[in-house]
Design an enzyme around this catalytic site. Sequence first.
Site, short mmCIF file in Angstrom:
data_model
loop_
_atom_site.label_atom_id
_atom_site.label_comp_id
_atom_site.label_asym_id
_atom_site.label_seq_id
_atom_site.Cartn_x
_atom_site.Cartn_y
_atom_site.Cartn_z
N ARG A 69 77.14 77.56 55.01
CA ARG A 69 77.83 78.85 55.14
C ARG A 69 78.41 79.05 56.54
O ARG A 69 79.25 79.91 56.75
CB ARG A 69 76.88 79.99 54.74
N TYR A 123 100.65 92.44 46.22
CA TYR A 123 99.97 91.85 45.06
C TYR A 123 99.05 92.91 44.44
O TYR A 123 98.40 93.68 45.17
CB TYR A 123 99.18 90.62 45.52
N ASP A 188 101.25 88.78 54.40
CA ASP A 188 100.87 87.89 53.31
C ASP A 188 102.04 86.94 53.08
O ASP A 188 103.12 87.36 52.67
CB ASP A 188 100.55 88.72 52.05
N LYS A 213 97.79 79.42 45.25
CA LYS A 213 99.18 79.32 44.79
C LYS A 213 99.83 78.06 45.36
O LYS A 213 99.46 76.96 44.98
CB LYS A 213 99.92 80.60 45.16
#
Length: 408
Positions: A69, A123, A188, A213
């Site tokens: 982590r 989005y 973004d 994407k």
Amino acid sequence: METTPAPMRALATEAVHAGRDDLARQGLHAPPIDLSTTYPSYDSRGEAARIDAFATTGADPEGPPVYGRLGNPTVARFETALARLEGTESAVAFASGMAALSAVLLVRSSLGLRHVVAVRPLYGCSDHLLTAGLLGSEVTWTDPAGIADALRPDTGLVMVESPANPTLAEVDLRAVAHACGSVPLLADNTFATPVLQRPVEQGARLVLHSATKYLGGHGDVMAGVVACDEEFAGRLRQVRFATGGVLHPLAGYLLLRGLSTLPVRVRAASANAAELARRLAADPRVARVHYPRIGGAMIAFEVHGDPHEVIAGVRLITPAVSLGSVDTLIQHPASISHRIVNEGDRRNAGVSDSLLRMSVGLEDVEDLWTDLNNALAVTPPRGAGLHLNAAPPRGATSHHVPAVASAP
Ligand SMILES: *Cc1c(COP(=O)(O)O)cnc(C)c1O
């Protein structure tokens, strides 16, 4: 990971070499996938010092990480490569685009800066996260010209998308960055990718990607990443460590592999998209086409007939949400990607009920046109005079495609 910073190299070179510069010296060609969750060490005093250092600055620990982590060497290769492509000091990867955005919001609200100024459209789920205040933030929606006036002493972030999902409206990032003053601007850049636009060069401090994407590019990886300066990256790593939205190493490997073909994929898909945008704009069944000035592989268009029939009518094109894959995808934003946004807000942002969003892939453009042409042929008109040409959001440029669209 990289001991000596490489000299300035062109984007196409970085795409295949960044994050891999040490491999040849190690006698490797493909990057290794490190699946370890923990890293043995007989030196617990040294481990304590490394954990203290991470807690102070959030810098990647020297040597192997202590625990998965805190960081992973394979994921770090992807982060190094994406930072090089975006022209930033650092990048921090997350389990999804939404996990990445959540981490940015948590970094700012942990400093008492809960207020966000944002420009629609975003989005759908980003809009929802801000509107619902799920992470305790409060949002003021404005147009680009209203940003300076919307800033408050507790404003921690200004957020824009350009080109925006799903309308492809563009904002002038340089002007917006100027209006932000000292408040960090998050752009973004999922739709443009660093191939077409590098927001940091225009004054953005944070660049967000849904790596699901174009960066992954094959529809088989879910990931998010923030490219930024090392100071902010340290805070993001600390939030990632504390909240756990880490990226799996196999996903990191696939993303690094995806980056190597990113420039080629984006250019080829954009050439297809520009041609399809041109044909759609000349088609009487199509009311309006939105194609960005900077180009790209995304097209939005409004039809005179029933958009649901177009979705039902495609055979080669994949009727699915998401975007940026090698194959062409089409979806109806009002039903899927932006369903979660309140209907009135959605329409005001230019997301009309007749709007379709298409992510153009790498198929032959004539095959794509044949499929699209057939799908449009089966769309019965929804009623004479029903014409849903929503105005683009104020202050945002939306390029209504004329007869000619230039291939980037
Ligand atoms: C898909 C998308 C997101 C969210 O990313 P996930 O990887 O699905 O969490 C954020 N911004 C834009 C522009 C997107 O298209």
